[in-house]
Scaffold this active site. Structure first.
Site, short mmCIF file in Angstrom:
data_model
loop_
_atom_site.label_atom_id
_atom_site.label_comp_id
_atom_site.label_asym_id
_atom_site.label_seq_id
_atom_site.Cartn_x
_atom_site.Cartn_y
_atom_site.Cartn_z
N ALA A 1 8.40 1.83 10.42
CA ALA A 1 7.30 1.18 9.86
C ALA A 1 5.97 1.81 10.70
O ALA A 1 6.15 2.13 11.90
CB ALA A 1 7.40 -0.23 9.96
N ASP A 2 4.92 2.02 10.04
CA ASP A 2 3.52 2.55 10.67
C ASP A 2 3.02 1.54 11.18
O ASP A 2 1.80 1.13 10.86
CB ASP A 2 2.99 3.03 9.46
CG ASP A 2 1.71 4.17 9.86
OD1 ASP A 2 1.88 4.20 11.20
OD2 ASP A 2 0.95 4.36 9.09
#
Length: 54
Positions: free
Chosen positions: A16-17
């Site tokens: 996930a960013d």
């Protein structure tokens, strides 16, 4: 699904960013994916373990 078909589940990692995306939302999305259990475990854990040698 296209990425799995193109490169295979053996070459993917879940990520996930963070902090730009909510980790809980990304994890919930990943948990709902309709892929087989073996590919799910590879993408979620074992591919990273092999890459990082842990």
């Amino acid at each position: 699904m296209n990425t799995i078909q193109e490169v295979g589940a053996d070459r993917l990692l879940f990520s996930a960013d963070y902090p730009f995306e909510d980790m809980r939302e990304a994890a919930d999305w990943f948990d709902r994916l309709e892929i087989n259990d073996n590919d799910h475990i590879k993408i979620a854990r074992t591919n990273a373990q092999a890459l990082l040698k842990i």
